[in-house]
Design a protein around this motif. Structure first.
Motif, PDB file in Angstrom:
ATOM      1  N   ARG A 101      37.995  31.426  42.327  1.00 38.64           N
ATOM      2  CA  ARG A 101      37.180  31.835  43.471  1.00 38.64           C
ATOM      3  C   ARG A 101      37.685  33.145  44.094  1.00 38.64           C
ATOM      4  O   ARG A 101      36.892  34.040  44.416  1.00 38.64           O
ATOM      5  CB  ARG A 101      37.163  30.727  44.525  1.00 38.64           C
ATOM      6  CG  ARG A 101      36.476  29.439  44.101  1.00 38.64           C
ATOM      7  CD  ARG A 101      36.382  28.471  45.260  1.00 38.64           C
ATOM      8  NE  ARG A 101      35.751  27.212  44.881  1.00 38.64           N
ATOM      9  CZ  ARG A 101      36.422  26.138  44.509  1.00 38.64           C
ATOM     10  NH1 ARG A 101      37.754  26.160  44.480  1.00 38.64           N
ATOM     11  NH2 ARG A 101      35.783  25.028  44.186  1.00 38.64           N
ATOM     12  N   VAL A 102      38.992  33.244  44.293  1.00 35.18           N
ATOM     13  CA  VAL A 102      39.556  34.442  44.926  1.00 35.18           C
ATOM     14  C   VAL A 102      39.328  35.671  44.043  1.00 35.18           C
ATOM     15  O   VAL A 102      38.981  36.752  44.535  1.00 35.18           O
ATOM     16  CB  VAL A 102      41.054  34.244  45.211  1.00 35.18           C
ATOM     17  CG1 VAL A 102      41.673  35.542  45.728  1.00 35.18           C
ATOM     18  CG2 VAL A 102      41.259  33.124  46.227  1.00 35.18           C
ATOM     19  N   ARG A 103      39.491  35.516  42.750  1.00 36.90           N
ATOM     20  CA  ARG A 103      39.298  36.640  41.832  1.00 36.90           C
ATOM     21  C   ARG A 103      37.836  37.094  41.823  1.00 36.90           C
ATOM     22  O   ARG A 103      37.548  38.288  41.769  1.00 36.90           O
ATOM     23  CB  ARG A 103      39.746  36.238  40.418  1.00 36.90           C
ATOM     24  CG  ARG A 103      41.221  35.900  40.321  1.00 36.90           C
ATOM     25  CD  ARG A 103      41.581  35.467  38.907  1.00 36.90           C
ATOM     26  NE  ARG A 103      42.948  34.987  38.827  1.00 36.90           N
ATOM     27  CZ  ARG A 103      44.018  35.769  38.650  1.00 36.90           C
ATOM     28  NH1 ARG A 103      43.858  37.063  38.525  1.00 36.90           N
ATOM     29  NH2 ARG A 103      45.232  35.233  38.582  1.00 36.90           N
ATOM     30  N   VAL A 104      36.919  36.134  41.851  1.00 39.11           N
ATOM     31  CA  VAL A 104      35.497  36.486  41.886  1.00 39.11           C
ATOM     32  C   VAL A 104      35.166  37.220  43.177  1.00 39.11           C
ATOM     33  O   VAL A 104      34.491  38.263  43.170  1.00 39.11           O
ATOM     34  CB  VAL A 104      34.621  35.225  41.740  1.00 39.11           C
ATOM     35  CG1 VAL A 104      33.158  35.543  42.053  1.00 39.11           C
ATOM     36  CG2 VAL A 104      34.738  34.645  40.337  1.00 39.11           C
ATOM     37  N   ALA A 105      35.641  36.698  44.297  1.00 35.88           N
ATOM     38  CA  ALA A 105      35.385  37.347  45.586  1.00 35.88           C
ATOM     39  C   ALA A 105      35.985  38.740  45.617  1.00 35.88           C
ATOM     40  O   ALA A 105      35.386  39.677  46.175  1.00 35.88           O
ATOM     41  CB  ALA A 105      35.948  36.488  46.717  1.00 35.88           C
TER      42      ALA A 105
END
Length: 564
Positions: free
Chosen positions: A386-390
């Motif tokens: 999730r953090v990488r996508v954001a």
């Protein structure tokens, strides 16, 4: 044992591992070591997200599950074994006490001349990487084209299927190519042209008309040529012939029409419903209480529509995986079994940038609000990264996209008829163990017809040496035609002869056209030989035959509370 790590298989493995608390051995058989979050594949193809962002590590997120890399090619329910082939072509057999079949779906081909040879699907990560490189290359070749006609053909991109996948591919593709020519305008002053075709009467035909109108408006304002009631009659290396009689010169044909259940379920010998394994409301195969099925490969009774089956969507696959896991545990006496029930809570369609169409809890949204809901949904639904996508979304908002060719996946590596779109064919690799795609005889060519599951594919940068007296573009096109016809791809022979080594179990026989030759310094282009062939695989949408006005996959659905 769980076969397949799509939406249903991954959820079943995660739920079982948590419920068992190391008291049971959970084995997951899958061709790759990651769970692919298919709804974000269009953003990979449009250079918004890096490919690893949508690939969630199985070993990293399922630490108590034994992962076996391989593709199942036979199930013996009497002996309670599953035979598989690993990535190096070595066969193996796994025993089971309880079996969950969650093998998903494969590409569906229609009896349209030239489609298998010149189109590419959009079901797996290799196909998305291929498409990104291919689109980038076509725009770069168009900028260097000597004449206006060649430039126009290379800058025309045809997407067949106005369901979820096709609509998002066209929407994101248009923004990507526009960003390319904004910084490096084409010499002829032309603009990239994207066409979206569907035999249905409107875009996203299975959704609420308000969402359909929103998506149609955004696409047309962006410059996408939306053609409803129209599809492909024939595909060639030089373009596509439409059902209305118009011939469109193009080098790119993206096939997002639909899919069909994985043919592995046919080998079970149990009753099928339109290719899907029939199960009861508890997801058990009748007569085989130890075998469960979920996702696109299972025909699950719809509790809300007596006599009907649940559509092949990621929303249902995700929740069926959880129900299957609970009922497996119940069969071992760990809990009470439960029937599968689910109510749709809405849909989201990402149209790129801040644009989207959504109806969470039945409330229609568009514009910035829909965009926020759509991205929030994806972050909540992803089981990892999730953090990488954001972070990628944030960087894309403030920095220009990186429009470069990586050349990691060749055209012949991702044929439309591949039995496993999640795996790219490699040089010297084993042939695929079983056929995948099936031509639907008598089906009408459509686009977004047929549901698409949210488990919802390209690269292939090549250089070519031009022999004396021939232009590079001509050599490229000759080589493409040879590859499309079934000739072996050239392999950098130093002696001026075409390559004799064949990269991959089989040369690609479905080439979308318009791609440069594969590093062929020899004086002669590969010889053209006729050579058709078909087969395919996809884990999400794939479904019933296409009819004049079928519908797409109910894909990006809003997850139920507690399911994220």
């Amino acid at each position: 044992m769980i076969v397949g790590a799509g939406f249903a298989g991954y959820r079943a493995a995660r739920t079982l591992s948590r419920m068992s608390r190391n008291k049971a051995d959970v084995t997951l058989l899958n061709p790759t070591d990651y769970f692919l979050y298919v709804p974000l594949l269009p953003q990979v193809a449009a250079a918004i997200l890096e490919p690893r962002r949508v690939a969630v590590s199985l070993s990293g997120t399922l630490p108590d599950v034994r992962l076996v890399l391989g593709e199942a090619d036979a199930v013996d329910m009497d002996a309670r074994t599953v035979h598989y082939t690993d990535p190096e072509g070595v066969g193996g057999t796994l025993d089971y006490d309880r079996l969950v079949l969650a093998v998903g779906s494969v590409n569906k081909l229609l009896p349209i001349p030239g489609v298998a040879e010149h189109a590419h699907g959009f079901r797996g990560l290799p196909e998305a990487l291929y498409l990104r490189d291919h689109v980038t290359r076509q725009v770069e070749l168009a900028a260097a084209a000597a004449d206006r006609d060649s430039c126009a053909a290379r800058c025309t991109f045809v997407v067949v299927g106005a369901g979820y996948t096709g609509t998002e591919v066209a929407a994101h593709g248009k923004t990507y190519t526009d960003s390319q020519v904004r910084r490096h305008p084409l010499r002829q002053g032309m603009r990239p042209r994207w066409m979206l075709l569907d035999i249905a009467e409107r875009v996203l035909p299975e959704l609420d008309e308000r969402l359909s109108r929103t998506a149609d408006r955004v696409l047309r304002e962006r410059g996408v040529d939306v053609r409803v009631g129209t599809s492909v009659k024939e595909a060639t290396h030089d373009g596509v012939l439409l059902t209305d009689g118009e011939f469109v010169p193009a080098r790119t044909l993206v096939w997002c029409v639909g899919v069909r259940p994985d043919p592995l379920v046919e080998s079970t010998g149990h009753p099928l419903e339109r290719g899907r394994l029939v199960v009861d409301p508890y997801l058990q195969v009748p007569g085989r209480p130890e075998v469960f099925a979920a996702g696109d490969a299972a025909a699950v009774p719809d509790a809300n529509k007596p006599g009907a089956f649940t559509p092949m969507t990621a929303q249902h696959a995700w929740r069926q995986g959880k129900t299957a896991a609970i009922n497996v545990a119940a069969s071992l006496g760990a809990c009470e079994r439960r029937p599968y029930r689910h109510r749709d809570l809405g849909f989201v369609v990402d149209l790129g940038g801040t644009q989207a169409a959504a109806n969470p809890l039945g409330i229609p949204l568009s514009g910035l609000a829909a965009g926020a809901v759509t991205r929030g949904y994806h972050l909540a639904a992803m089981p990892g990264n999730r953090v990488r996508v954001a972070a990628d979304w944030l960087l894309n908002a403030v920095l220009p996209r990186q429009a470069v060719q990586l050349g990691l996946v060749r055209s012949w590596s991702v044929p439309l008829e591949s039995a496993s779109p999640e795996l790219a064919r490699v040089a010297g690799g084993p042939e695929q163990p079983r056929a995948g795609a099936q031509v639907e005889a008598g089906a009408q060519v459509g686009a977004g017809t047929g549901p698409e599951a949210t488990d919802a594919p390209g690269t292939g940068s090549r250089e070519s040496g031009a022999p004396e007296g021939k232009g590079a573009t001509e050599i490229i096109e000759h080589t493409e035609k040879a590859q499309a016809a079934g000739a072996e791809p050239a392999r950098n022979q130093p002696g001026g002869e075409p390559a004799r080594n064949q990269p991959g179990g089989e040369p690609a026989k479905n080439q979308p056209g318009g791609e440069p030759a594969k590093n062929q310094p020899g004086p002669e282009p590969a010889e053209s030989r006729p050579g058709p062939e078909p087969a395919g695989k996809q884990p999400g949408p794939g479904h019933h035959e296409q009819h004049p006005a079928p519908g797409p996959v109910k894909r990006d659905d809003i997850p139920a509370e507690g399911d994220s």
